[in-house]
Design an enzyme around this catalytic site. Sequence first.
Site, PDB file in Angstrom:
ATOM      1  N   ASP A 114       0.821  -1.215   0.000  1.00  0.00           N
ATOM      2  CA  ASP A 114       0.000   0.000   0.000  1.00  0.00           C
ATOM      3  C   ASP A 114       0.849   1.256   0.000  1.00  0.00           C
ATOM      4  O   ASP A 114       2.058   1.212   0.211  1.00  0.00           O
ATOM      5  CB  ASP A 114      -0.962  -0.013   1.199  1.00  0.00           C
ATOM      6  CG  ASP A 114      -0.308  -0.522   2.491  1.00  0.00           C
ATOM      7  OD1 ASP A 114       0.932  -0.548   2.552  1.00  0.00           O
ATOM      8  OD2 ASP A 114      -1.034  -0.887   3.425  1.00  0.00           O
ATOM      9  N   ASN A 161      -7.398  -3.387  14.509  1.00  0.00           N
ATOM     10  CA  ASN A 161      -8.792  -3.768  14.213  1.00  0.00           C
ATOM     11  C   ASN A 161      -8.865  -4.949  13.241  1.00  0.00           C
ATOM     12  O   ASN A 161      -9.916  -5.210  12.669  1.00  0.00           O
ATOM     13  CB  ASN A 161      -9.551  -2.566  13.635  1.00  0.00           C
ATOM     14  CG  ASN A 161      -8.941  -2.070  12.327  1.00  0.00           C
ATOM     15  OD1 ASN A 161      -7.936  -2.591  11.852  1.00  0.00           O
ATOM     16  ND2 ASN A 161      -9.540  -1.037  11.754  1.00  0.00           N
ATOM     17  N   HIS A 181      -7.179  -5.176  10.420  1.00  0.00           N
ATOM     18  CA  HIS A 181      -6.985  -4.855   8.992  1.00  0.00           C
ATOM     19  C   HIS A 181      -5.701  -5.501   8.475  1.00  0.00           C
ATOM     20  O   HIS A 181      -4.754  -5.751   9.221  1.00  0.00           O
ATOM     21  CB  HIS A 181      -7.032  -3.343   8.719  1.00  0.00           C
ATOM     22  CG  HIS A 181      -5.851  -2.535   9.146  1.00  0.00           C
ATOM     23  ND1 HIS A 181      -5.977  -1.275   9.686  1.00  0.00           N
ATOM     24  CD2 HIS A 181      -4.518  -2.769   9.101  1.00  0.00           C
ATOM     25  CE1 HIS A 181      -4.784  -0.772   9.936  1.00  0.00           C
ATOM     26  NE2 HIS A 181      -3.867  -1.669   9.596  1.00  0.00           N
ATOM     27  N   GLU A 190      -9.803  -2.244   5.582  1.00  0.00           N
ATOM     28  CA  GLU A 190     -10.460  -2.052   6.873  1.00  0.00           C
ATOM     29  C   GLU A 190     -11.668  -2.982   6.984  1.00  0.00           C
ATOM     30  O   GLU A 190     -12.118  -3.545   5.987  1.00  0.00           O
ATOM     31  CB  GLU A 190     -10.921  -0.589   6.987  1.00  0.00           C
ATOM     32  CG  GLU A 190      -9.813   0.440   6.810  1.00  0.00           C
ATOM     33  CD  GLU A 190      -8.845   0.502   7.986  1.00  0.00           C
ATOM     34  OE1 GLU A 190      -8.984  -0.309   8.936  1.00  0.00           O
ATOM     35  OE2 GLU A 190      -7.944   1.358   7.957  1.00  0.00           O
TER      36      GLU A 190
HETATM   37  C1  F6R Z   1       1.622  -1.790   6.202  1.00  0.00           C
HETATM   38  C2  F6R Z   1       0.236  -2.157   6.294  1.00  0.00           C
HETATM   39  C3  F6R Z   1      -0.522  -2.227   7.573  1.00  0.00           C
HETATM   40  C4  F6R Z   1       0.296  -2.657   8.769  1.00  0.00           C
HETATM   41  C5  F6R Z   1      -0.557  -2.685  10.032  1.00  0.00           C
HETATM   42  C6  F6R Z   1       0.284  -2.969  11.257  1.00  0.00           C
HETATM   43  O1  F6R Z   1       2.072  -1.756   4.853  1.00  0.00           O
HETATM   44  O2  F6R Z   1      -0.325  -2.406   5.287  1.00  0.00           O
HETATM   45  O3  F6R Z   1      -1.630  -3.074   7.420  1.00  0.00           O
HETATM   46  O4  F6R Z   1       0.836  -3.936   8.531  1.00  0.00           O
HETATM   47  O5  F6R Z   1      -1.204  -1.467  10.188  1.00  0.00           O
HETATM   48  O6  F6R Z   1       1.142  -1.888  11.482  1.00  0.00           O
HETATM   49  P1  F6R Z   1       2.335  -1.995  12.521  1.00  0.00           P
HETATM   50  O7  F6R Z   1       3.263  -3.044  12.001  1.00  0.00           O
HETATM   51  O8  F6R Z   1       2.990  -0.629  12.501  1.00  0.00           O
HETATM   52  O9  F6R Z   1       1.749  -2.358  13.834  1.00  0.00           O
END
Ligand code: F6R
Length: 238
Positions: free
Chosen positions: A66, A133, A135, A140
């Site tokens: 992303d 959450n 995701h 989401e």
């Molecule tokens: C990152 C991404 C997100 C993260 C998720 C966890 O490219 O797509 O889905 O993997 O938000 O974030 P962290 O690792 O910072 O807890």
Amino acid sequence: MEIIKVKDYEEMSEKAFSLMRAVLDDNKHPVLGLATGSTPLGLYGKMKRFYEEGFSYKHCITFNLDEYLGLPEGHPQSYRHYMYENLFNSTDFQGDNIHIPDSTGDPETICNMYEHSLDSNRIDLQILGLGGNGHIAFNEPGTPFDSLTHVVDLTEQTREDNSRFFERKEDVPTQAITMGIGSILKAKKIVVMASGAAKADAVYGMLEGPVSTDCPASALRNHPDVVLIVDEEAASKL
Ligand code: F6R
């Protein structure tokens, strides 16, 4: 799904690296699906060390999950900047083999082109972190399981979670381009990493809640080759 329980973040990163190494060894042109955030930093540190020890990533192809929309090019919080800072600048991944959604052109065209590239280069190993959450990437709760690369409006919770990287919460973009859940499920193998108490609800939802769009990570139960590496704190609600 294979579940590997480890003690802490360091052991999680080590396990992920050993799975990464197996894919690097087994494929002439490995296609790696990469994530940003705090979760994969330990893994990327080990990948950098592997390069310093003599391994070359020249033959590897990468796809990032992303990218934010609306940040100026080169912005320090863009995921492109994160990837160069934390992995690409200190290794020999080749620019032409690196794919990160382009945040500067027409988003619809970029999404279609990205999905097309993914179809021509099936991901051998997709690395995932988990949102609080549930995701995955920027998918989401409520995102259909067959979604492809698309533009998303970020939820307040995700903007809040990510605001720690920005000076002010208002600076966190409101939209992003993300691989869809369907795009992620096309990968041959998926490794999910989860560390820390903040991930305990998401891990519970992923493994023990209903398979439902309420918890995007529960979609991974529909995939034939997923490994979850989870540390003690993240596994505390199982
Ligand atoms: C990152 C991404 C997100 C993260 C998720 C966890 O490219 O797509 O889905 O993997 O938000 O974030 P962290 O690792 O910072 O807890």
